[in-house]
Design an enzyme around this catalytic site. Structure first.
Site: not given
Ligand code: PMT
Length: 409
Positions: A208-211, A275
């Site tokens: 995943s990512n930091r959004s 994102a």
């Protein structure tokens, strides 16, 4: 909306409360349905009876009022009733209580329960207005998207001149109407994506990512304030659904794609602030991969580019992408604008810590195929979202005037 705009006027205790009677009249003349709530201190400056007669409705006072006949709590039903909350005058005490989330009387419990646009007109002595502690609270409220009106410079109750006078009822009325959102979005459907996607590795791990979803949720809130029907396709985030927004929760990029394919054809505007993960695992592992089995082989495959898909799913809509960039922001944004076939591309520099991912503010440049880019300097995401919505509406209207629907790219 099909009915009058409902405005709850919250009055706190300052000499400017005498102007509230005129404010109620002005709002009514502008076609609003008005109810009033006064704090204990306000009732010493303007009588609840005056406001009751003017508004034609009971005035909510002081403490928690309990339930109405149907067992519903009045501060909750009142918060649900109102389209706009207008705090005038807003004293230092009221503003500080709201900033801290205190809910110790009818007005503050209602304000805390309220999810729509809030405008506030501070009024106090300039010695109080300029204090750092208060300015901090006011900045907190503005950061949450509440609109400040004034205070104006002029003669104060003490007879001195300074900044602290409540704005005139006429100006407050105009701001209430603007906050209620006549932004050219009435009758339009807006689809917004927000947050990250999660691509499972096994039953407990994912890519995943930091959004945080904050940018997309702010855009959805701004579009709803503007009168649009808004569908928010949200990745896994920990945020409350904005006022009057329909929410569809998804986890993976493929799920987000399915939701968009289903929903986008109804849209006049699609904004992709999510994102979306570029890759997923070709095959996920069942259960939980055990450490003693050694590092798993993460065989990645590309996810479909949802923005590219939108050209087919929403051919007539204005399609807006975001670009999360570091380094060559402008060159990359221009490349994506063309590669993804969008009408506008909103670029943010995610190498900065004070904007972009997982913070409350953002700074962006909007690129379009022709014409100069438009720069929006750093500001809270909700305020930025409102400004972006204005730009999107202008662009939608320009396209509608210049190109018949059938010929639009
Ligand atoms: O959520 P916050 O914490 O508030 O942070 C906001 C944000 C930084 C996430 C937001 O402002 C932002 O930049 N969103 C886009 C993030 C991104 O995926 O950028 P990108 O440059 O990788 O992708 C470009 C565009 O293609 C984006 O509109 C993205 O939604 C879209 N995309 C990407 C991959 C994919 N498979 N399909 C897509 O549609």
């Amino acid at each position: 909306m099909g009915r009058s705009l409902r405005v709850l006027v919250g009055v706190s205790g300052g000499i400017a409360a005498f102007k509230t009677a005129e404010l109620v009249r002005r709002l009514q003349e502008a076609g609003c349905e008005v109810r009033c709530s006064v704090t204990r201190a306000a009732a010493a400056f303007v009588t609840p009876l005056t406001l009751e007669v003017l508004s034609g409705a009971p005035v909510y006072q002081e403490e928690y009022l309990g339930a109405n006949g149907s067992g519903q709590e009045l501060h909750i039903t009142t918060a649900a009733w109102a389209d706009v909350l207008c705090l005038a005058p807003a004293t230092a005490n009221l503003l500080s209580r709201l900033a801290l989330g205190l809910a110790d009387d009818f007005l503050t419990t209602t304000a805390l329960a309220f999810g729509g646009p809030v405008v506030f007109a501070p009024a106090m002595h300039s010695e109080m207005w300029t204090k750092e502690v208060l300015r901090g609270h006011v900045a907190t409220l503005e950061g949450r998207g509440m609109r400040r009106i004034g205070p104006e410079v002029g003669r104060l109750a003490s007879g001195e001149r300074g900044a602290g006078r409540m704005a005139e009822p006429e100006r407050i009325t105009a701001e209430v109407l603007a906050a209620s959102g006549s932004r050219g979005l009435e009758g339009r459907t807006v689809v917004v994506t927000a947050g990250p996607t999660r691509e499972p590795i096994d039953d407990v791990r994912f890519l995943s990512n930091r959004s945080s979803g904050r940018m997309g949720f702010a855009l959805a809130a701004a579009a709803a304030e503007g009168g649009a029907r808004v569908v928010l396709v949200a990745g896994p985030v920990d945020l409350a659904t904005p006022w009057r927004v329909e929410r569809v929760d998804v986890t993976t990029a493929l799920e987000m794609g399915e939701a968009l394919e289903r929903l986008a054809s109804e849209a006049d505007l699609v904004v992709m602030a999510a994102a979306v993960a570029d890759y997923r695992l070709a095959k996920t592992f069942p259960g939980k991969v055990k450490r003693h089995q050694g590092p798993p082989d993460l065989d990645l495959v590309e996810n479909p580019d949802l923005l590219v898909g939108l050209a087919e799913w929403a051919p007539d809509a204005l399609r807006v992408g975001f670009a999360a960039e570091s380094g060559e922001v402008e060159a990359e944004a221009r490349r994506k604008l063309v590669a993804k076939g969008v009408h506008l591309l909103v670029a943010n520099d995610v190498s900065r810590r004070d904007i972009g991912f997982d913070v409350d503010a953002n700074e962006v440049t909007v690129f379009r195929p022709t014409g100069e880019p438009v720069f929006f300097e750093r500001r809270p995401k909700l305020l930025l979202a409102r400004d972006l919505m204005d730009l999107f509406v202008t662009e939608m209207e320009r396209r509608e005037q210049t190109t018949p629907a059938a010929a639009r790219p």
